[in-house]
Design a protein around this motif. Sequence first.
Motif, PDB file in Angstrom:
ATOM      1  N   LYS A 192       0.813  -1.226   0.000  1.00 19.93           N
ATOM      2  CA  LYS A 192       0.000   0.000   0.000  1.00 19.93           C
ATOM      3  C   LYS A 192       0.843   1.271   0.000  1.00 19.93           C
ATOM      4  CE  LYS A 192      -3.601  -2.464   2.559  1.00 19.93           C
ATOM      5  NZ  LYS A 192      -4.390  -2.503   3.824  1.00 19.93           N
ATOM      6  N   HIS A 193       2.030   1.182  -0.597  1.00 21.59           N
ATOM      7  CA  HIS A 193       2.792   2.400  -0.825  1.00 21.59           C
ATOM      8  C   HIS A 193       2.118   3.188  -1.943  1.00 21.59           C
ATOM      9  CE1 HIS A 193       5.714   1.072   2.009  1.00 21.59           C
ATOM     10  NE2 HIS A 193       6.157   0.070   1.264  1.00 21.59           N
ATOM     11  N   ILE A 194       2.516   4.433  -2.111  1.00 21.02           N
ATOM     12  CA  ILE A 194       1.779   5.344  -2.987  1.00 21.02           C
ATOM     13  C   ILE A 194       2.650   5.794  -4.154  1.00 21.02           C
ATOM     14  CG2 ILE A 194       0.573   7.565  -3.093  1.00 21.02           C
ATOM     15  CD1 ILE A 194      -0.007   7.209  -0.069  1.00 21.02           C
ATOM     16  N   PRO A 195       2.264   5.475  -5.395  1.00 26.02           N
ATOM     17  CA  PRO A 195       3.066   5.903  -6.546  1.00 26.02           C
ATOM     18  C   PRO A 195       2.901   7.397  -6.821  1.00 26.02           C
ATOM     19  CG  PRO A 195       1.087   4.761  -7.283  1.00 26.02           C
ATOM     20  CD  PRO A 195       1.105   4.653  -5.778  1.00 26.02           C
ATOM     21  N   VAL A 196       4.006   8.035  -7.139  1.00 20.23           N
ATOM     22  CA  VAL A 196       3.995   9.469  -7.434  1.00 20.23           C
ATOM     23  C   VAL A 196       4.453   9.676  -8.874  1.00 20.23           C
ATOM     24  CG1 VAL A 196       4.892  11.735  -6.831  1.00 20.23           C
ATOM     25  CG2 VAL A 196       4.503  10.037  -5.030  1.00 20.23           C
ATOM     26  N   ASP A 197       3.535  10.122  -9.699  1.00 22.13           N
ATOM     27  CA  ASP A 197       3.847  10.515 -11.074  1.00 22.13           C
ATOM     28  C   ASP A 197       4.036  12.020 -11.051  1.00 22.13           C
ATOM     29  OD1 ASP A 197       3.944  11.212 -13.716  1.00 22.13           O
ATOM     30  OD2 ASP A 197       2.235   9.980 -14.329  1.00 22.13           O
ATOM     31  N   ARG A 198       5.270  12.465 -11.274  1.00 25.42           N
ATOM     32  CA  ARG A 198       5.557  13.900 -11.141  1.00 25.42           C
ATOM     33  C   ARG A 198       4.797  14.747 -12.153  1.00 25.42           C
ATOM     34  NH1 ARG A 198      12.089  13.482  -9.870  1.00 25.42           N
ATOM     35  NH2 ARG A 198      11.840  12.403  -7.869  1.00 25.42           N
ATOM     36  N   ALA A 199       4.312  14.118 -13.224  1.00 21.09           N
ATOM     37  CA  ALA A 199       3.519  14.860 -14.204  1.00 21.09           C
ATOM     38  C   ALA A 199       2.058  14.977 -13.782  1.00 21.09           C
ATOM     39  CB  ALA A 199       3.609  14.180 -15.573  1.00 21.09           C
ATOM     40  N   ALA A 200       1.660  14.169 -12.809  1.00 22.08           N
ATOM     41  CA  ALA A 200       0.272  14.196 -12.328  1.00 22.08           C
ATOM     42  C   ALA A 200       0.270  13.938 -10.830  1.00 22.08           C
ATOM     43  CB  ALA A 200      -0.564  13.154 -13.070  1.00 22.08           C
ATOM     44  N   GLY A 201       0.960  14.811 -10.097  1.00 23.61           N
ATOM     45  CA  GLY A 201       1.171  14.604  -8.673  1.00 23.61           C
ATOM     46  C   GLY A 201      -0.065  14.708  -7.810  1.00 23.61           C
ATOM     47  N   MET A 202      -1.116  15.350  -8.301  1.00 21.41           N
ATOM     48  CA  MET A 202      -2.309  15.536  -7.476  1.00 21.41           C
ATOM     49  C   MET A 202      -2.970  14.208  -7.130  1.00 21.41           C
ATOM     50  SD  MET A 202      -4.097  17.475  -5.673  1.00 21.41           S
ATOM     51  CE  MET A 202      -3.303  19.028  -6.133  1.00 21.41           C
ATOM     52  N   ASP A 203      -2.885  13.228  -8.023  1.00 20.70           N
ATOM     53  CA  ASP A 203      -3.475  11.919  -7.724  1.00 20.70           C
ATOM     54  C   ASP A 203      -2.809  11.301  -6.498  1.00 20.70           C
ATOM     55  OD1 ASP A 203      -5.187  12.136  -9.852  1.00 20.70           O
ATOM     56  OD2 ASP A 203      -3.998  10.899 -11.203  1.00 20.70           O
ATOM     57  N   ALA A 204      -1.481  11.379  -6.441  1.00 19.06           N
ATOM     58  CA  ALA A 204      -0.755  10.837  -5.292  1.00 19.06           C
ATOM     59  C   ALA A 204      -1.085  11.622  -4.034  1.00 19.06           C
ATOM     60  CB  ALA A 204       0.744  10.882  -5.565  1.00 19.06           C
ATOM     61  N   TYR A 205      -1.223  12.940  -4.167  1.00 20.75           N
ATOM     62  CA  TYR A 205      -1.547  13.785  -3.013  1.00 20.75           C
ATOM     63  C   TYR A 205      -2.907  13.369  -2.433  1.00 20.75           C
ATOM     64  CZ  TYR A 205      -2.314  18.004  -0.234  1.00 20.75           C
ATOM     65  OH  TYR A 205      -2.546  18.875   0.800  1.00 20.75           O
ATOM     66  N   LYS A 206      -3.890  13.184  -3.290  1.00 21.09           N
ATOM     67  CA  LYS A 206      -5.225  12.801  -2.828  1.00 21.09           C
ATOM     68  C   LYS A 206      -5.206  11.414  -2.190  1.00 21.09           C
ATOM     69  CE  LYS A 206      -7.784  15.602  -6.191  1.00 21.09           C
ATOM     70  NZ  LYS A 206      -8.659  15.556  -7.402  1.00 21.09           N
ATOM     71  N   HIS A 207      -4.435  10.519  -2.780  1.00 25.64           N
ATOM     72  CA  HIS A 207      -4.297   9.166  -2.232  1.00 25.64           C
ATOM     73  C   HIS A 207      -3.701   9.226  -0.831  1.00 25.64           C
ATOM     74  CE1 HIS A 207      -2.834   4.771  -3.140  1.00 25.64           C
ATOM     75  NE2 HIS A 207      -3.311   4.888  -1.919  1.00 25.64           N
ATOM     76  N   ALA A 208      -2.628  10.014  -0.673  1.00 31.47           N
ATOM     77  CA  ALA A 208      -1.971  10.140   0.634  1.00 31.47           C
ATOM     78  C   ALA A 208      -2.891  10.808   1.649  1.00 31.47           C
ATOM     79  CB  ALA A 208      -0.680  10.940   0.491  1.00 31.47           C
ATOM     80  N   LEU A 209      -3.625  11.814   1.220  1.00 29.85           N
ATOM     81  CA  LEU A 209      -4.541  12.520   2.119  1.00 29.85           C
ATOM     82  C   LEU A 209      -5.620  11.575   2.643  1.00 29.85           C
ATOM     83  CD1 LEU A 209      -5.237  15.294   3.321  1.00 29.85           C
ATOM     84  CD2 LEU A 209      -6.633  15.730   1.276  1.00 29.85           C
ATOM     85  N   LYS A 210      -6.156  10.759   1.760  1.00 28.07           N
ATOM     86  CA  LYS A 210      -7.174   9.794   2.184  1.00 28.07           C
ATOM     87  C   LYS A 210      -6.604   8.805   3.190  1.00 28.07           C
ATOM     88  CE  LYS A 210     -10.403   6.358   0.308  1.00 28.07           C
ATOM     89  NZ  LYS A 210     -10.893   5.700  -0.943  1.00 28.07           N
ATOM     90  N   ALA A 211      -5.371   8.354   2.943  1.00 32.62           N
ATOM     91  CA  ALA A 211      -4.741   7.399   3.858  1.00 32.62           C
ATOM     92  C   ALA A 211      -4.487   8.036   5.223  1.00 32.62           C
ATOM     93  CB  ALA A 211      -3.428   6.892   3.251  1.00 32.62           C
ATOM     94  N   LEU A 212      -4.030   9.276   5.240  1.00 27.59           N
ATOM     95  CA  LEU A 212      -3.791   9.982   6.506  1.00 27.59           C
ATOM     96  C   LEU A 212      -5.086  10.103   7.305  1.00 27.59           C
ATOM     97  CD1 LEU A 212      -1.411  12.812   5.278  1.00 27.59           C
ATOM     98  CD2 LEU A 212      -0.823  11.048   6.940  1.00 27.59           C
ATOM     99  N   ARG A 213      -6.157  10.467   6.626  1.00 29.87           N
ATOM    100  CA  ARG A 213      -7.442  10.636   7.305  1.00 29.87           C
ATOM    101  C   ARG A 213      -7.991   9.319   7.835  1.00 29.87           C
ATOM    102  NH1 ARG A 213      -9.808  15.076   2.961  1.00 29.87           N
ATOM    103  NH2 ARG A 213      -9.110  16.947   4.099  1.00 29.87           N
ATOM    104  N   SER A 214      -7.525   8.209   7.260  1.00 26.34           N
ATOM    105  CA  SER A 214      -7.965   6.900   7.751  1.00 26.34           C
ATOM    106  C   SER A 214      -7.045   6.363   8.842  1.00 26.34           C
ATOM    107  CB  SER A 214      -8.035   5.902   6.587  1.00 26.34           C
ATOM    108  OG  SER A 214      -6.744   5.587   6.112  1.00 26.34           O
ATOM    109  N   GLY A 215      -6.035   7.185   9.229  1.00 23.24           N
ATOM    110  CA  GLY A 215      -5.181   6.809  10.357  1.00 23.24           C
ATOM    111  C   GLY A 215      -3.837   6.221   9.992  1.00 23.24           C
ATOM    112  N   GLU A 216      -3.439   6.298   8.735  1.00 24.26           N
ATOM    113  CA  GLU A 216      -2.155   5.743   8.314  1.00 24.26           C
ATOM    114  C   GLU A 216      -1.001   6.727   8.561  1.00 24.26           C
ATOM    115  OE1 GLU A 216      -1.720   2.757   7.342  1.00 24.26           O
ATOM    116  OE2 GLU A 216      -3.462   2.031   6.231  1.00 24.26           O
ATOM    117  N   ILE A 217       0.221   6.176   8.656  1.00 26.23           N
ATOM    118  CA  ILE A 217       1.432   6.994   8.641  1.00 26.23           C
ATOM    119  C   ILE A 217       1.970   6.980   7.214  1.00 26.23           C
ATOM    120  CG2 ILE A 217       3.806   7.239   9.438  1.00 26.23           C
ATOM    121  CD1 ILE A 217       3.024   6.049  12.078  1.00 26.23           C
ATOM    122  N   ILE A 218       2.147   8.169   6.660  1.00 31.80           N
ATOM    123  CA  ILE A 218       2.647   8.320   5.298  1.00 31.80           C
ATOM    124  C   ILE A 218       4.095   8.809   5.360  1.00 31.80           C
ATOM    125  CG2 ILE A 218       2.395   9.544   3.098  1.00 31.80           C
ATOM    126  CD1 ILE A 218       0.192   7.496   3.683  1.00 31.80           C
TER     127      ILE A 218
END
Length: 243
Positions: free
Chosen positions: A86-112
Amino acid sequence: MAELVYPPVIGVARTMFKALDLRFDIQGSEHIPQRGGAVLVSNHIGYLDFVFCGLAARPAKRLVRFMAKESVFRHKVSGPLMRAMKHIPVDRAAGMDAYKHALKALRSGEIIGVFPEATISQSFTLKNFKSGAARLAQEAGVPVLPMAVWGTQRLWTKGHKRDLGRHHIPITMRVGEPIAADPAEHADTVTERVRARVQDLLEAAQRAYPVRPKGPDDTWWIPSHLGGTAPSPAEAAALDRRR
């Protein structure tokens, strides 16, 4: 959902560390929260840093989900493992997708886990930080966990061959107290506070490191300002631009 892949991978990593006879000095793991979201921020000096940063969270029985470049997820071996953990891929050309993924994980209690320098520092000094880690912590309402690693560059880093022999290499890690990320603060201000704390932890790890170069040919892993022959920050920046 049961973690079917991450714990066995940790077990394999620990077996490898034992085989390599790595000498660990970890302080500050008590600052890792046992529950709830947080953004773990570290310096970045070697290809295996994410493994060691994750190890520092194990006393708290936490699994860190790291943000990593998307190309790692396309590798036929590492890709399936990274996704299963459940690591998070970061595409530097479309970084917002990774940001949203990480934000959702943080809100669910994960350490990113985030390396805000974005790339390995070939000078082994702290580069400027991107503000994404601070913005994530602010938006999710979670703290930032500052951390520093030292010695990992001796195993495998950019521009040098891997050294995975049984050479008893020390690995020093320092974890600091959580830093509040007030949404009312500018993200750049939070970022500078976090960077300053990581710098303090890095210097503490360097002071505690138990070995010095064996001779003139073994100074490559020491920063130039500490008397080593690693590229200066300006030289390292030039190397990055060529790649």
